[in-house]
Scaffold this motif. Structure first.
Motif, PDB file in Angstrom:
ATOM      1  N   SER A  69      75.976 -74.865  24.192  1.00 60.05           N
ATOM      2  CA  SER A  69      74.601 -75.279  23.943  1.00 60.05           C
ATOM      3  C   SER A  69      74.072 -74.688  22.645  1.00 60.05           C
ATOM      4  O   SER A  69      74.603 -73.712  22.111  1.00 60.05           O
ATOM      5  CB  SER A  69      73.702 -74.847  25.102  1.00 60.05           C
ATOM      6  N   HIS A  70      72.987 -75.282  22.159  1.00 54.47           N
ATOM      7  CA  HIS A  70      72.335 -74.776  20.943  1.00 54.47           C
ATOM      8  C   HIS A  70      71.923 -73.327  21.113  1.00 54.47           C
ATOM      9  O   HIS A  70      71.984 -72.533  20.167  1.00 54.47           O
ATOM     10  CB  HIS A  70      71.110 -75.635  20.618  1.00 54.47           C
ATOM     11  N   GLU A  71      71.534 -72.939  22.317  1.00 52.29           N
ATOM     12  CA  GLU A  71      71.113 -71.567  22.576  1.00 52.29           C
ATOM     13  C   GLU A  71      72.277 -70.596  22.451  1.00 52.29           C
ATOM     14  O   GLU A  71      72.129 -69.475  21.934  1.00 52.29           O
ATOM     15  CB  GLU A  71      70.505 -71.499  23.970  1.00 52.29           C
ATOM     16  N   THR A  72      73.471 -71.018  22.889  1.00 54.15           N
ATOM     17  CA  THR A  72      74.650 -70.168  22.749  1.00 54.15           C
ATOM     18  C   THR A  72      75.047 -70.033  21.293  1.00 54.15           C
ATOM     19  O   THR A  72      75.436 -68.949  20.832  1.00 54.15           O
ATOM     20  CB  THR A  72      75.807 -70.735  23.582  1.00 54.15           C
ATOM     21  N   VAL A  73      74.945 -71.118  20.538  1.00 56.97           N
ATOM     22  CA  VAL A  73      75.224 -71.035  19.096  1.00 56.97           C
ATOM     23  C   VAL A  73      74.268 -70.036  18.453  1.00 56.97           C
ATOM     24  O   VAL A  73      74.664 -69.217  17.613  1.00 56.97           O
ATOM     25  CB  VAL A  73      75.108 -72.423  18.436  1.00 56.97           C
ATOM     26  N   ARG A  74      72.998 -70.073  18.859  1.00 60.88           N
ATOM     27  CA  ARG A  74      72.033 -69.116  18.328  1.00 60.88           C
ATOM     28  C   ARG A  74      72.389 -67.688  18.726  1.00 60.88           C
ATOM     29  O   ARG A  74      72.154 -66.737  17.967  1.00 60.88           O
ATOM     30  CB  ARG A  74      70.623 -69.479  18.816  1.00 60.88           C
ATOM     31  N   THR A  75      72.957 -67.520  19.912  1.00 55.38           N
ATOM     32  CA  THR A  75      73.413 -66.197  20.333  1.00 55.38           C
ATOM     33  C   THR A  75      74.497 -65.679  19.393  1.00 55.38           C
ATOM     34  O   THR A  75      74.484 -64.503  18.998  1.00 55.38           O
ATOM     35  CB  THR A  75      73.936 -66.264  21.782  1.00 55.38           C
ATOM     36  N   PHE A  76      75.441 -66.539  19.015  1.00 57.80           N
ATOM     37  CA  PHE A  76      76.481 -66.115  18.072  1.00 57.80           C
ATOM     38  C   PHE A  76      75.881 -65.851  16.693  1.00 57.80           C
ATOM     39  O   PHE A  76      76.348 -64.972  15.966  1.00 57.80           O
ATOM     40  CB  PHE A  76      77.578 -67.166  18.004  1.00 57.80           C
ATOM     41  N   GLN A  77      74.848 -66.602  16.324  1.00 53.13           N
ATOM     42  CA  GLN A  77      74.119 -66.300  15.096  1.00 53.13           C
ATOM     43  C   GLN A  77      73.537 -64.895  15.182  1.00 53.13           C
ATOM     44  O   GLN A  77      73.641 -64.101  14.229  1.00 53.13           O
ATOM     45  CB  GLN A  77      73.009 -67.336  14.908  1.00 53.13           C
ATOM     46  N   SER A 119      67.008 -74.611  19.270  1.00 57.67           N
ATOM     47  CA  SER A 119      67.481 -73.448  18.499  1.00 57.67           C
ATOM     48  C   SER A 119      67.914 -73.800  17.094  1.00 57.67           C
ATOM     49  O   SER A 119      68.410 -72.945  16.365  1.00 57.67           O
ATOM     50  CB  SER A 119      68.644 -72.783  19.239  1.00 57.67           C
ATOM     51  N   GLY A 120      67.746 -75.079  16.706  1.00 58.29           N
ATOM     52  CA  GLY A 120      68.100 -75.485  15.356  1.00 58.29           C
ATOM     53  C   GLY A 120      69.511 -75.998  15.206  1.00 58.29           C
ATOM     54  O   GLY A 120      69.973 -76.223  14.084  1.00 58.29           O
ATOM     55  N   TYR A 121      70.204 -76.200  16.328  1.00 55.28           N
ATOM     56  CA  TYR A 121      71.575 -76.711  16.325  1.00 55.28           C
ATOM     57  C   TYR A 121      71.654 -77.900  17.286  1.00 55.28           C
ATOM     58  O   TYR A 121      70.746 -78.110  18.103  1.00 55.28           O
ATOM     59  CB  TYR A 121      72.552 -75.614  16.765  1.00 55.28           C
ATOM     60  N   PRO A 122      72.737 -78.697  17.219  1.00 52.66           N
ATOM     61  CA  PRO A 122      72.867 -79.801  18.175  1.00 52.66           C
ATOM     62  C   PRO A 122      72.770 -79.301  19.610  1.00 52.66           C
ATOM     63  O   PRO A 122      73.198 -78.171  19.917  1.00 52.66           O
ATOM     64  CB  PRO A 122      74.264 -80.355  17.871  1.00 52.66           C
ATOM     65  N   PRO A 123      72.201 -80.102  20.530  1.00 48.81           N
ATOM     66  CA  PRO A 123      72.020 -79.651  21.917  1.00 48.81           C
ATOM     67  C   PRO A 123      73.303 -79.154  22.556  1.00 48.81           C
ATOM     68  O   PRO A 123      73.296 -78.152  23.268  1.00 48.81           O
ATOM     69  CB  PRO A 123      71.498 -80.906  22.624  1.00 48.81           C
ATOM     70  N   ALA A 505      48.744 -72.891  21.568  1.00 50.07           N
ATOM     71  CA  ALA A 505      48.731 -71.468  21.248  1.00 50.07           C
ATOM     72  C   ALA A 505      48.366 -71.196  19.793  1.00 50.07           C
ATOM     73  O   ALA A 505      48.736 -71.949  18.880  1.00 50.07           O
ATOM     74  CB  ALA A 505      50.098 -70.851  21.534  1.00 50.07           C
ATOM     75  N   LYS A 506      47.649 -70.102  19.605  1.00 50.43           N
ATOM     76  CA  LYS A 506      47.396 -69.551  18.278  1.00 50.43           C
ATOM     77  C   LYS A 506      48.355 -68.402  17.998  1.00 50.43           C
ATOM     78  O   LYS A 506      48.701 -68.140  16.847  1.00 50.43           O
ATOM     79  CB  LYS A 506      45.949 -69.062  18.190  1.00 50.43           C
ATOM     80  N   ILE A 507      48.768 -67.728  19.056  1.00 51.49           N
ATOM     81  CA  ILE A 507      49.751 -66.641  18.921  1.00 51.49           C
ATOM     82  C   ILE A 507      50.787 -66.776  20.030  1.00 51.49           C
ATOM     83  O   ILE A 507      50.503 -67.256  21.123  1.00 51.49           O
ATOM     84  CB  ILE A 507      49.099 -65.240  19.003  1.00 51.49           C
ATOM     85  N   VAL A 508      52.025 -66.351  19.720  1.00 56.14           N
ATOM     86  CA  VAL A 508      53.123 -66.349  20.687  1.00 56.14           C
ATOM     87  C   VAL A 508      53.912 -65.063  20.496  1.00 56.14           C
ATOM     88  O   VAL A 508      54.243 -64.701  19.354  1.00 56.14           O
ATOM     89  CB  VAL A 508      54.062 -67.560  20.499  1.00 56.14           C
ATOM     90  N   LEU A 509      54.227 -64.377  21.584  1.00 58.53           N
ATOM     91  CA  LEU A 509      55.101 -63.205  21.519  1.00 58.53           C
ATOM     92  C   LEU A 509      56.451 -63.602  22.102  1.00 58.53           C
ATOM     93  O   LEU A 509      56.541 -64.012  23.264  1.00 58.53           O
ATOM     94  CB  LEU A 509      54.496 -62.027  22.300  1.00 58.53           C
ATOM     95  N   ALA A 510      57.502 -63.485  21.289  1.00 59.06           N
ATOM     96  CA  ALA A 510      58.869 -63.823  21.723  1.00 59.06           C
ATOM     97  C   ALA A 510      59.715 -62.567  21.781  1.00 59.06           C
ATOM     98  O   ALA A 510      59.555 -61.636  20.985  1.00 59.06           O
ATOM     99  CB  ALA A 510      59.500 -64.835  20.768  1.00 59.06           C
ATOM    100  N   ARG A 511      60.635 -62.544  22.737  1.00 57.52           N
ATOM    101  CA  ARG A 511      61.518 -61.398  22.950  1.00 57.52           C
ATOM    102  C   ARG A 511      62.790 -61.519  22.112  1.00 57.52           C
ATOM    103  O   ARG A 511      63.087 -62.590  21.565  1.00 57.52           O
ATOM    104  CB  ARG A 511      61.887 -61.295  24.435  1.00 57.52           C
ATOM    105  N   PRO A 512      63.581 -60.444  22.022  1.00 58.98           N
ATOM    106  CA  PRO A 512      64.829 -60.520  21.247  1.00 58.98           C
ATOM    107  C   PRO A 512      65.850 -61.514  21.791  1.00 58.98           C
ATOM    108  O   PRO A 512      66.770 -61.896  21.074  1.00 58.98           O
ATOM    109  CB  PRO A 512      65.373 -59.084  21.320  1.00 58.98           C
ATOM    110  N   ASP A 513      65.711 -61.925  23.072  1.00 61.08           N
ATOM    111  CA  ASP A 513      66.638 -62.917  23.625  1.00 61.08           C
ATOM    112  C   ASP A 513      66.071 -64.330  23.529  1.00 61.08           C
ATOM    113  O   ASP A 513      66.480 -65.218  24.273  1.00 61.08           O
ATOM    114  CB  ASP A 513      66.997 -62.578  25.079  1.00 61.08           C
ATOM    115  N   PHE A 514      65.117 -64.528  22.606  1.00 59.23           N
ATOM    116  CA  PHE A 514      64.536 -65.836  22.280  1.00 59.23           C
ATOM    117  C   PHE A 514      63.569 -66.347  23.331  1.00 59.23           C
ATOM    118  O   PHE A 514      63.060 -67.471  23.199  1.00 59.23           O
ATOM    119  CB  PHE A 514      65.601 -66.924  22.048  1.00 59.23           C
TER     120      PHE A 514
END
Length: 543
Positions: A69-77, A119-123, A505-514
Motif C-alpha cells: 500500500s501507499h502507506e507502506t511505501v511511505r513507511t520505507f520512505q 501518502s503520495g504513492y499509488p494505492p 480544520a484550521k490546525i491538525v496535529l499528526a503523529r510520527p506514524d502519520f
C-alpha cells in the motif's frame, strides 16, 4: 496488561540454562521477515540499537505478499530505504481497476483505485517479496546499529522491570541443531516471527479466531516472450472454483485457485494439474515459467493482547488477515510504525512504558476492522453453492445498476489510545502530498524529514498561540510547526487544501506514524492538542 510488571517471567516451553550474553541492545526483534526488518530500520533511523534473531539461515526465497500500500511505501520512505526499494516496486501512476467476473464473463463489479493514494504513492504497488526482503536485509547489514543473527530459535523469555533476556537454541534445516544455547538481553522484545509465533506462545495472551478458513492453491508465474493475461488484477466468482489473479511486481503474475471438495491436495500441486488450472488463461509451459506452487489456508484471527510487560507482538504474530484485500503485510508495516515511535520516545525518556498499552488498543481495533472486511469479501468470493452464488450475483448486479446502493468505502480507524478524545479526525491517516518551499519541491516528508510530531496550520503559523508550557512540551518532543499556504509551504496540487476542508480544520496535529492525533477549526486549540498529547505520553516525563 495495564502496566509494566515487576519481575514478570514469561513462561518457557522447557527448563533451560543460559550461557554468556550474546547481545545487549535497546530492542530485540524475533523474526527477520519484512515486518521485523522494517521495524529494525525504523528504530536504527532513530538512533536505537537493535538485534534481530531469525531461526532460518537465509531469507525465504519464494514470494508470499504481493501488494504494497501507499502507506507502506511511505513507511520505507520514513525508514530511509525507499530509494533502494524503488526499482523493485511498480510505482507507476495511473488509475487501476479490478473487475469481478461471473462464470460466463459478465462483469459483476469493478473495484477502482485512484492514481495516487493519501501518502503520495499509488494505492497499491505490486512487488516480488524475495527481492524486497533481500534489499531490507542488505540495508540492515549496512546499518551499524543493527545486529542480524540467523540460525537461532526462541526457547524462553524472562523479564524484569528493566528489560528481558531471551534464550535461543541453535537451529538448522528445520530442527534444533547441536551446540550451546545463547542468551540476548534487551530493554524490549518484539515478536515478528509469523503466524506460528514462538514469542506469542510464550506470552500471556489469547488468540481470537473468526472461524473463517479457506484453503487455496497459490501459483506464481513469470510470463515469457511478452505474454500476459488479459486481466492481471481480477476476481472470478465461479462457484465451481473461485479464482484470484494479481500481478506481483515487474513481469510476474499470481494465480490463486480455491480448493474444492474432492481435491487431492498432494496431487493438485503436481505440474500437470497446475497447467490444467492455468490453461483457461492461456498459460502454457512455453510462455510462462512456474516459480512457485503451494497450498495455503487463509484465516482471520488475532491476538487479544499484543503486550506482555516488555514483550510485544507485530505483524502475523499479532494477526492473520485473509489476503483478499491485500492487507497482511501492510498491517504489519503499520504495526512497525506504531511501535517505532513509541519505543523511541520511551527509550529516550520522553514517555513512560505504559504508552505501549495504547499500541494494542489502537492497532488491534484497526486490524479487526480489516479482518472483518477481508472475511466479508472472502465469504462472498468463496461461495461454492450455485444457488447462493446466483443470489450474490443478483445483489451485485443491483448495485452495479444502482451505484447509490453501494456501501461506502471503508475508512479504517485506530482504536482508542494516544489520540485526542472525542475528535472525529483522530485515528485516521494524515496525507502526504507535494509541497514547495524555498525553491525545493517534493513530498512533504522529504522536505521536513520523517519521524516528527507535526502541527499543521491551514494558512497560519500553528505554533503562534502556544502557551509557554505547551512550547516546552513541543520542544521536548522535537515537534515541528508547518504552515501550508501563506508564507509557508506551497500546496502544489491543492491536496492539503482539500484535506483541511474535508476535516473542517484550521490546525491538525499528526503523529510520527502519520496518524492524526487531533484537529480543530480553531487555531487557539493548538495549545489543548499539545497538552493532551503530553498526558498520553505521561505528563510527569514531558512537563
Amino acid at each position: 496488561m495495564n502496566s509494566q510488571s515487576s519481575g514478570l517471567a514469561v513462561a518457557a516451553r522447557e527448563g533451560h540454562s543460559r550461557t554468556s550474553i550474546y547481545s545487549d541492545t535497546d530492542v530485540l526483534i524475533v523474526g527477520a521477515g519484512p515486518v521485523g526488518l522494517t521495524l529494525a530500520l525504523l528504530l536504527a533511523k532513530r538512533g536505537r540499537r537493535v538485534a534481530v534473531y531469525e531461526r532460518w539461515g537465509s531469507a525465504y526465497p519464494l514470494p508470499r505478499a504481493a501488494a504494497m500500500s501507499h502507506e507502506t511505501v511511505r513507511t520505507f520512505q520514513s525508514a530511509g530505504v525507499l530509494e533502494q526499494l524503488r526499482p523493485l516496486l511498480n510505482l507507476s501512476v495511473g488509475s487501476r481497476s479490478a473487475p469481478c467476473y461471473a462464470p460466463d464473463g459478465e462483469v459483476l463489479m469493478v473495484m477502482s483505485f485512484p492514481g495516487i493514494g493519501e501518502s503520495g504513492y499509488p494505492p497499491m504497488a505490486g512487488f516480488h517479496q524475495p527481492d524486497v526482503d533481500e534489499a531490507l536485509g542488505d540495508a540492515c547489514d549496512a546499518e551499524p546499529l543493527i545486529e542480524l543473527h540467523r540460525g537461532w530459535d526462541v526457547r524462553a523469555i524472562e523479564q524484569d522491570e528493566d528489560g528481558a533476556i531471551v534464550t535461543f537454541d541453535p537451529f538448522e534445516a528445520g530442527a534444533k541443531a547441536s551446540g550451546d544455547s545463547v542468551s540476548a538481553r534487551a530493554k524490549f522484545v518484539v515478536g515478528c516471527d509469523g503466524a506460528n509465533s514462538s514469542v506469542r506462545d510464550l506470552m500471556d495472551t489469547e488468540v481470537t479466531d473468526t472461524g473463517f478458513h479457506s484453503t487455496w492453491i497459490c501459483i506464481d508465474t513469470v510470463p515469457l516472450g511478452g505474454f500476459s493475461v488479459p486481466e492481471p488484477l481480477s476476481t472470478y466468482m465461479d462457484p465451481t472454483r473461485p479464482t484470484l489473479l494479481a500481478p506481483t511486481g515487474f513481469g510476474r503474475q499470481r494465480f490463486e485457485f480455491m480448493t474444492i471438495e474432492g481435491d487431492d491436495l498432494e496431487q493438485i500441486v503436481e505440474l500437470d494439474s497446475i497447467m490444467t488450472l492455468l490453461k483457461p488463461w492461456g498459460v502454457t509451459a512455453e510462455n510462462s515459467e512456474i516459480h512457485r506452487r503451494a497450498i495455503y489456508t487463509f484465516r482471520g484471527r488475532w491476538a487479544e493482547n499484543w503486550r506482555d510487560g516488555r514483550v510485544l507482538l507485530a505483524g502475523d504474530a499479532a494477526h492473520q488477515i485473509p489476503p483478499f484485500l491485500g492487507q497482511g503485510l501492510n498491517s504489519g508495516a503499520r504495526d512497525a510504525m506504531a511501535l517505532a515511535w513509541r519505543l523511541d520516545f520511551i527509550l529516550g525518556g520522553s514517555a513512560g512504558p505504559d504508552l505501549l498499552d495504547s499500541y494494542t488498543s489502537e492497532r488491534s481495533y484497526h486490524v479487526k476492522q480489516i479482518i472483518d472486511a477481508s472475511v466479508f469479501f472472502g465469504r462472498m468470493m468463496c461461495t461454492t453453492d450455485p444457488v447462493a452464488a446466483e443470489e450474490r450475483n443478483k445483489m451485485l448486479r443491483m448495485v452495479r445498476e444502482n451505484p447509490e446502493m453501494a456501501p461506502p468505502q471503508p475508512e479504517w480507524r485506530l482504536g482508542p489510545g494516544c489520540l485526542m478524545p472525542d475528535d472525529p479526525a483522530a485515528g485516521f491517516l494524515a496525507i502526504q502530498a507535494q509541497v514547495e518551499k524555498d525553491g525545493r519541491t517534493g513530498l512533504l516528508d522529504d522536505l521536513i524529514g520523517p519521524g516528527h510530531f507535526v502541527l499543521f496550520g491551514n494558512g497560519i503559523n500553528p505554533l503562534a498561540g502556544l502557551s509557554d508550557e505547551a512550547r516546552r512540551i513541543w520542544a521536548r518532543l522535537d515537534g515541528l510547526g508547518i504552515t501550508i499556504g501563506a508564507d509557508g509551504y506551497r500546496d502544489v496540487d491543492g491536496s492539503y487544501t482539500a484535506w483541511f476542508e474535508k476535516l473542517g480544520a484550521k490546525i491538525v496535529l499528526a503523529r510520527p506514524d502519520f496518524q492524526v492525533f487531533g484537529a480543530s477549526a480553531k487555531a487557539e486549540d493548538a495549545d489543548a492538542l499539545v497538552k493532551t498529547l503530553s498526558e498520553c505520553l505521561q505528563p510527569e516525563l514531558v512537563a
